[in-house]
Scaffold this motif. Structure first.
Motif, PDB file in Angstrom:
ATOM      1  N   GLU A   3       0.825  -1.192   0.000  1.00 23.54           N
ATOM      2  CA  GLU A   3       0.000   0.000   0.000  1.00 23.54           C
ATOM      3  C   GLU A   3       0.865   1.250   0.000  1.00 23.54           C
ATOM      4  O   GLU A   3       2.033   1.227   0.359  1.00 23.54           O
ATOM      5  CB  GLU A   3      -0.929  -0.009   1.216  1.00 23.54           C
ATOM      6  CG  GLU A   3      -1.868  -1.230   1.236  1.00 23.54           C
ATOM      7  CD  GLU A   3      -2.738  -1.237   2.473  1.00 23.54           C
ATOM      8  OE1 GLU A   3      -2.546  -0.360   3.338  1.00 23.54           O
ATOM      9  OE2 GLU A   3      -3.600  -2.133   2.572  1.00 23.54           O
ATOM     10  N   SER A   4       0.239   2.374  -0.391  1.00 21.85           N
ATOM     11  CA  SER A   4       0.966   3.626  -0.491  1.00 21.85           C
ATOM     12  C   SER A   4       1.146   4.309   0.861  1.00 21.85           C
ATOM     13  O   SER A   4       1.930   5.250   0.977  1.00 21.85           O
ATOM     14  CB  SER A   4       0.232   4.564  -1.455  1.00 21.85           C
ATOM     15  OG  SER A   4      -1.080   4.838  -0.980  1.00 21.85           O
ATOM     16  N   GLN A   5       0.414   3.867   1.876  1.00 23.37           N
ATOM     17  CA  GLN A   5       0.511   4.510   3.183  1.00 23.37           C
ATOM     18  C   GLN A   5       1.930   4.437   3.726  1.00 23.37           C
ATOM     19  O   GLN A   5       2.527   3.364   3.773  1.00 23.37           O
ATOM     20  CB  GLN A   5      -0.468   3.845   4.162  1.00 23.37           C
ATOM     21  CG  GLN A   5      -0.540   4.551   5.521  1.00 23.37           C
ATOM     22  CD  GLN A   5      -1.557   3.891   6.427  1.00 23.37           C
ATOM     23  OE1 GLN A   5      -2.106   2.853   6.104  1.00 23.37           O
ATOM     24  NE2 GLN A   5      -1.812   4.503   7.567  1.00 23.37           N
ATOM     25  N   ASN A   6       2.465   5.574   4.102  1.00 22.90           N
ATOM     26  CA  ASN A   6       3.817   5.698   4.662  1.00 22.90           C
ATOM     27  C   ASN A   6       4.928   5.399   3.655  1.00 22.90           C
ATOM     28  O   ASN A   6       6.097   5.329   4.034  1.00 22.90           O
ATOM     29  CB  ASN A   6       3.995   4.796   5.889  1.00 22.90           C
ATOM     30  CG  ASN A   6       3.028   5.141   7.008  1.00 22.90           C
ATOM     31  OD1 ASN A   6       2.740   6.316   7.239  1.00 22.90           O
ATOM     32  ND2 ASN A   6       2.519   4.117   7.696  1.00 22.90           N
ATOM     33  N   ALA A   7       4.586   5.221   2.394  1.00 26.31           N
ATOM     34  CA  ALA A   7       5.607   4.953   1.383  1.00 26.31           C
ATOM     35  C   ALA A   7       6.346   6.237   1.028  1.00 26.31           C
ATOM     36  O   ALA A   7       5.748   7.310   0.923  1.00 26.31           O
ATOM     37  CB  ALA A   7       4.978   4.354   0.135  1.00 26.31           C
ATOM     38  N   THR A   8       7.634   6.128   0.818  1.00 29.18           N
ATOM     39  CA  THR A   8       8.441   7.270   0.362  1.00 29.18           C
ATOM     40  C   THR A   8       9.122   6.972  -0.968  1.00 29.18           C
ATOM     41  O   THR A   8       9.931   7.758  -1.440  1.00 29.18           O
ATOM     42  CB  THR A   8       9.504   7.637   1.404  1.00 29.18           C
ATOM     43  OG1 THR A   8      10.310   6.476   1.688  1.00 29.18           O
ATOM     44  CG2 THR A   8       8.856   8.141   2.692  1.00 29.18           C
ATOM     45  N   ALA A   9       8.809   5.814  -1.565  1.00 32.29           N
ATOM     46  CA  ALA A   9       9.343   5.458  -2.881  1.00 32.29           C
ATOM     47  C   ALA A   9       8.297   4.670  -3.642  1.00 32.29           C
ATOM     48  O   ALA A   9       7.436   4.006  -3.044  1.00 32.29           O
ATOM     49  CB  ALA A   9      10.635   4.666  -2.769  1.00 32.29           C
ATOM     50  N   CYS A  10       8.392   4.734  -4.962  1.00 30.99           N
ATOM     51  CA  CYS A  10       7.394   4.078  -5.801  1.00 30.99           C
ATOM     52  C   CYS A  10       8.042   3.631  -7.109  1.00 30.99           C
ATOM     53  O   CYS A  10       8.833   4.367  -7.707  1.00 30.99           O
ATOM     54  CB  CYS A  10       6.245   5.052  -6.076  1.00 30.99           C
ATOM     55  SG  CYS A  10       4.918   4.372  -7.089  1.00 30.99           S
ATOM     56  N   LEU A  11       7.692   2.432  -7.542  1.00 33.26           N
ATOM     57  CA  LEU A  11       8.171   1.877  -8.809  1.00 33.26           C
ATOM     58  C   LEU A  11       6.952   1.584  -9.677  1.00 33.26           C
ATOM     59  O   LEU A  11       6.041   0.865  -9.255  1.00 33.26           O
ATOM     60  CB  LEU A  11       8.963   0.593  -8.568  1.00 33.26           C
ATOM     61  CG  LEU A  11       9.509  -0.126  -9.805  1.00 33.26           C
ATOM     62  CD1 LEU A  11      10.731   0.607 -10.345  1.00 33.26           C
ATOM     63  CD2 LEU A  11       9.874  -1.571  -9.475  1.00 33.26           C
ATOM     64  N   VAL A  12       6.921   2.129 -10.883  1.00 33.81           N
ATOM     65  CA  VAL A  12       5.800   1.936 -11.805  1.00 33.81           C
ATOM     66  C   VAL A  12       6.331   1.316 -13.086  1.00 33.81           C
ATOM     67  O   VAL A  12       7.291   1.831 -13.687  1.00 33.81           O
ATOM     68  CB  VAL A  12       5.100   3.274 -12.115  1.00 33.81           C
ATOM     69  CG1 VAL A  12       3.972   3.062 -13.124  1.00 33.81           C
ATOM     70  CG2 VAL A  12       4.552   3.902 -10.844  1.00 33.81           C
ATOM     71  N   TYR A  20       5.032   0.051  -4.063  1.00 34.08           N
ATOM     72  CA  TYR A  20       5.394   1.078  -3.093  1.00 34.08           C
ATOM     73  C   TYR A  20       6.431   0.522  -2.122  1.00 34.08           C
ATOM     74  O   TYR A  20       6.496  -0.683  -1.869  1.00 34.08           O
ATOM     75  CB  TYR A  20       4.165   1.537  -2.310  1.00 34.08           C
ATOM     76  CG  TYR A  20       3.174   2.323  -3.131  1.00 34.08           C
ATOM     77  CD1 TYR A  20       3.390   3.661  -3.420  1.00 34.08           C
ATOM     78  CD2 TYR A  20       2.015   1.714  -3.618  1.00 34.08           C
ATOM     79  CE1 TYR A  20       2.470   4.395  -4.176  1.00 34.08           C
ATOM     80  CE2 TYR A  20       1.093   2.428  -4.380  1.00 34.08           C
ATOM     81  CZ  TYR A  20       1.330   3.766  -4.655  1.00 34.08           C
ATOM     82  OH  TYR A  20       0.425   4.473  -5.404  1.00 34.08           O
ATOM     83  N   GLY A  21       7.249   1.420  -1.570  1.00 35.66           N
ATOM     84  CA  GLY A  21       8.252   1.000  -0.608  1.00 35.66           C
ATOM     85  C   GLY A  21       8.843   2.184   0.122  1.00 35.66           C
ATOM     86  O   GLY A  21       8.333   3.306   0.048  1.00 35.66           O
ATOM     87  N   ARG A  22       9.947   1.914   0.800  1.00 33.05           N
ATOM     88  CA  ARG A  22      10.660   2.958   1.550  1.00 33.05           C
ATOM     89  C   ARG A  22      11.883   3.385   0.760  1.00 33.05           C
ATOM     90  O   ARG A  22      12.719   2.559   0.393  1.00 33.05           O
ATOM     91  CB  ARG A  22      11.041   2.428   2.938  1.00 33.05           C
ATOM     92  CG  ARG A  22       9.850   2.161   3.846  1.00 33.05           C
ATOM     93  CD  ARG A  22      10.262   1.470   5.138  1.00 33.05           C
ATOM     94  NE  ARG A  22      10.709   0.095   4.875  1.00 33.05           N
ATOM     95  CZ  ARG A  22       9.879  -0.943   4.812  1.00 33.05           C
ATOM     96  NH1 ARG A  22       8.569  -0.764   4.957  1.00 33.05           N
ATOM     97  NH2 ARG A  22      10.334  -2.157   4.585  1.00 33.05           N
ATOM     98  N   GLY A  23      11.966   4.677   0.515  1.00 38.32           N
ATOM     99  CA  GLY A  23      13.065   5.196  -0.276  1.00 38.32           C
ATOM    100  C   GLY A  23      14.337   5.390   0.537  1.00 38.32           C
ATOM    101  O   GLY A  23      14.287   5.625   1.746  1.00 38.32           O
ATOM    102  N   PHE A  24      15.472   5.275  -0.129  1.00 38.21           N
ATOM    103  CA  PHE A  24      16.768   5.598   0.472  1.00 38.21           C
ATOM    104  C   PHE A  24      17.696   6.084  -0.629  1.00 38.21           C
ATOM    105  O   PHE A  24      17.381   5.998  -1.821  1.00 38.21           O
ATOM    106  CB  PHE A  24      17.364   4.406   1.229  1.00 38.21           C
ATOM    107  CG  PHE A  24      17.545   3.150   0.397  1.00 38.21           C
ATOM    108  CD1 PHE A  24      18.723   2.922  -0.301  1.00 38.21           C
ATOM    109  CD2 PHE A  24      16.549   2.188   0.336  1.00 38.21           C
ATOM    110  CE1 PHE A  24      18.900   1.771  -1.054  1.00 38.21           C
ATOM    111  CE2 PHE A  24      16.714   1.025  -0.417  1.00 38.21           C
ATOM    112  CZ  PHE A  24      17.885   0.817  -1.112  1.00 38.21           C
TER     113      PHE A  24
END
Length: 387
Positions: A3-12, A20-24
């Protein structure tokens, strides 16, 4: 992270899948081809391998970042892969060799990472559907324009017809003498296997440093020339052998200027050794063709059969194009074959000291089953010197 909740990264993906995931690493957005790599070690070597230009790497091994980074492992001056996808977020480095954290290293060099992704699902999708065009974004505020990202992924032309060697090659010629790393001394600064080192010209389509180190440790004194070097440029250095390096992009596009150079050098009966893109360049120069693979070969556990002996070598690979075996002309022998899919992994010219392989015998990262190839190149130059 479904889910997009609290996600700071996205791959489409161009097919419309959203991860969705956590960015670094760095914030930003990049469009590229998505591949997966099965190596269990060497993430820094992989990211700094110029062959990964315009490719985002999904690591199937979950422990990425756990050994940090060190300049000794860089295969080029900076990471080339624009982004990475990992299952678990990078952890704090735990290695006596580490001088920095992977996340900080990526941030300083403008490379994007996404963690918390189901990499098994992503890898299966790549295996079944081929390497997709994707957009990867990292934003601290977690706001993503999915429709705009989807359009970018679908409009990106991809790697076919793309000459990336020009973008990653050296700007000017230089000398290389550093040899391989060994404990406890580090890199060999002046390897001398012969009283008079072999004069080798390496054409840089995106050369990895450990390939050059392997050549130096086999007794070569190396002059590196840009990918666009002509035969006259090469011969001006009076080489005893010519090396064709690895590199990114479509070999047919690079071949437009590289093939005439290689053909002229073959006619001089010089020993020639090619790796990866250099292998594909050699194949094109002798009249064969290359094809785009579905998802390519990326990893450090690829079995290859050496046809002459039947021996199986476990190899390191990174390529999305392959030489079409059916187009090999008379006088060109297939020497190695992938046991994964039967694709071509090596050729040699009958009666000439000219050969190449699709995989990476320098093993950075990967096994060292194929290190003998550097010695074969040295032996070819030694025989020519004694003729």
């Amino acid at each position: 992270m479904p889910e997009s909740q609290n996600a700071t990264a996205c791959l489409v993906t161009a097919a419309g899948e959203v991860f969705y995931g956590r960015g670094f690493g760095a914030e930003g957005e990049v469009v590229a081809e998505l591949v997966f790599n099965t190596a269990m070690t060497g993430y820094q070597e992989i990211m700094t391998d110029a062959s990964y230009a315009s490719q985002i790497v999904t690591f199937t091994f979950p422990h990425i970042g756990n050994t940090g980074v060190t300049p000794e492992d860089d295969q080029g001056p900076d990471p080339v892969a624009p982004g990475i996808v990992v299952r678990w977020d990078p952890t704090e480095a735990s290695s006596w060799r580490a001088v920095a954290e992977l996340t900080d290293w990526m941030a300083k060099r403008g490379r994007i990472g996404i963690g918390g992704v189901d990499t098994r699902r992503l890898t299966r999708a790549i295996r079944h559907g081929g390497a997709p065009h994707v957009v990867l974004a990292h934003r601290a505020d977690g706001i993503f324009d999915i429709e705009a990202m989807l359009r970018k992924a679908r409009n990106w032309p991809g790697l076919v017809g793309l000459d990336l060697a020009r973008e990653v090659t050296c700007a000017q010629s230089y000398r290389w003498t550093e040899g391989l790393w060994s404990w406890p001394d580090g890199f060999d600064k002046a390897p001398k296997k012969d009283a008079a080192p072999f004069r080798v010209v390496a054409i840089d389509y995106g050369a990895k440093r450990d390939i050059l180190r392997s050549l130096a440790s086999s007794g070569a004194e190396i002059t590196v020339l840009p990918a666009t070097a002509t035969a006259e440029d090469v011969l001006a250095h009076d080489p005893e052998g010519v090396f064709l390096s690895n590199g990114p992009g479509d070999p047919a596009a690079t071949g437009a200027y590289a093939v005439p150079t290689i053909q002229a050098l073959i006619e001089r009966d010089l020993p020639v050794f090619g790796i990866c893109l250099g292998h594909q360049m050699l194949a094109l120069a002798v009249g064969a063709k290359t094809v785009k693979m579905g998802h390519g070969h990326h990893g450090a556990n690829h079995p290859v059969r050496r046809n002459q002996t039947g021996r199986v070598e476990i190899t390191s690979m990174n390529h999305g194009f392959a030489v079409d075996t059916q187009t090999l002309p008379e006088g060109v022998r297939e020497t190695h074959v992938s046991l994964f899919d039967g694709s071509n992994c090596g050729i040699e010219l009958e009666g000439r000291p000219v050969f190449s392989v699709q995989y990476h015998p320098e093993a950075s990262p990967g096994p060292q089953d194929s290190a003998y190839l550097f010695q074969r190149f040295a032996d070819d130059m030694r025989r020519r010197r004694g003729a």
